[in-house]
Structure formats: structure tokens, C-alpha cells
Design a protein around this motif. Structure first.
Motif, short mmCIF file in Angstrom:
data_model
loop_
_atom_site.label_atom_id
_atom_site.label_comp_id
_atom_site.label_asym_id
_atom_site.label_seq_id
_atom_site.Cartn_x
_atom_site.Cartn_y
_atom_site.Cartn_z
N LEU A 122 0.82 -1.22 0.00
CA LEU A 122 0.00 0.00 0.00
C LEU A 122 0.85 1.27 0.00
N ASP A 123 2.09 1.15 0.42
CA ASP A 123 2.96 2.31 0.51
C ASP A 123 3.15 2.96 -0.87
N GLY A 124 2.95 4.24 -0.92
CA GLY A 124 3.16 4.98 -2.16
C GLY A 124 1.93 5.08 -3.06
N LEU A 125 0.82 4.47 -2.66
CA LEU A 125 -0.40 4.59 -3.47
C LEU A 125 -1.00 5.97 -3.29
N ASP A 126 -1.57 6.50 -4.36
CA ASP A 126 -2.29 7.76 -4.21
C ASP A 126 -3.76 7.46 -3.93
N ALA A 127 -4.54 8.48 -3.69
CA ALA A 127 -5.94 8.32 -3.26
C ALA A 127 -6.76 7.54 -4.28
N SER A 128 -6.56 7.79 -5.56
CA SER A 128 -7.35 7.09 -6.58
C SER A 128 -6.97 5.60 -6.62
N GLU A 129 -5.71 5.28 -6.39
CA GLU A 129 -5.30 3.88 -6.37
C GLU A 129 -5.88 3.17 -5.13
N ARG A 133 -8.44 -0.03 -5.17
CA ARG A 133 -8.19 -1.25 -4.38
C ARG A 133 -9.38 -1.54 -3.47
N LEU A 134 -9.95 -0.51 -2.88
CA LEU A 134 -11.12 -0.70 -2.02
C LEU A 134 -12.29 -1.26 -2.82
N ASN A 135 -12.46 -0.78 -4.04
CA ASN A 135 -13.55 -1.26 -4.88
C ASN A 135 -13.37 -2.71 -5.28
N SER A 136 -12.12 -3.16 -5.35
CA SER A 136 -11.86 -4.54 -5.75
C SER A 136 -11.99 -5.52 -4.58
N VAL A 137 -12.07 -4.98 -3.37
CA VAL A 137 -12.19 -5.85 -2.19
C VAL A 137 -13.62 -6.12 -1.98
#
Length: 137
Positions: A122-129, A133-137
Motif C-alpha cells: 500500500l505504501d506509495g499509493l495515491d488516493a485514486s489507487e 483497491r477498495l472497490n476490488s475488495v
């Protein structure tokens, strides 16, 4: 609710006592064992890697439990995630213990790995990423 407070003890106190009794019994059993397989244990020690030896040291029964060494953190997972975590733990535990003949504990070994490598992912992800990821969970 009186089942949770048997003899004036909370559930956690009863579990702690039960765990301590079990640890004491296993330590007593280990000290009473004759050295029956000294040759085979020496042979298996030579096949261990330095990493396995390091983990072996942390896997030995110690005077302190994981609860005493670390901070308890609780999380709520979807049932499918819980199943995935349990399945992966059981697979890794079986493989690791078969390969190194060292105990692989869920709280002492597995969860720190999950957190560390999850954080790195998760380190280095921006808000859209993060949103993706949340949408894919």
C-alpha cells in the motif's frame, strides 16, 4: 452473562491462566524428556538455514507470551477474507514446519508478515489507487 465472569474472573484472565498452565506443563515435559534422539536432532540442526535458526529462537516457549510482548489489535474481516487468511496461514504453517521443523505461530510469525507485506503493497499509493483497491475488495 454470568458465564463470562466465572469465579470473578474475566474470560481473558481464564484464558491467560489456561495458557500459562499449558506452557508450564509443556516446559516440564521438555525438561523431563531423556535425550533420546540426539543424533537425529543434530542432523536436522545442520540442515537449518540461518533464517530458520533465527525463527527457531523466537518459536521456543518463552516466559512471555505474544500478548505480553506486543500490542493487541483487532480487526473485522469479511467472511471470505477470513477464510483466505486462515487457508493461507494453514498452508504456510504446514510448509514452513515441514521444511524447518520449527513452529510457525499465527500471532508471532504470520500476522506480522501479513501486516508488513500488506503495508509495503500500500505504501506509495495515491488516493485514486486506494479507491480502486477498495472497490476490488
Amino acid at each position: 452473562m454470568s458465564g463470562d465472569e466465572d469465579n470473578g474472573q474475566s474470560r481473558s484472565e481464564r484464558l491467560r491462566q489456561r495458557r500459562q498452565s499449558r506452557d508450564d506443563a509443556s516446559q516440564t515435559a521438555e525438561t523431563e524428556k531423556p535425550s533420546q534422539t540426539s543424533e537425529t536432532s543434530e542432523g536436522s540442526k545442520t540442515s537449518k538455514t540461518p533464517e530458520a535458526s533465527k525463527i527457531s529462537e523466537t518459536s521456543k516457549p518463552s516466559a512471555s507470551s505474544v500478548k505480553e510482548e506486543r500490542i493487541g489489535t483487532y480487526m473485522y474481516l469479511a467472511e471470505s477474507q477470513k477464510k483466505d487468511v486462515d487457508r493461507l496461514y494453514n498452508v504456510l504453517k504446514a510448509d514452513f514446519e515441514y521444511e524447518y521443523d520449527v513452529e510457525f505461530e499465527k500471532n508471532r510469525h504470520f500476522f506480522p508478515l501479513v501486516v508488513q507485506y500488506g503495508l509495503e503493497g500500500l505504501d506509495g499509493l495515491d488516493a485514486s489507487e486506494v479507491k480502486d483497491r477498495l472497490n476490488s475488495v
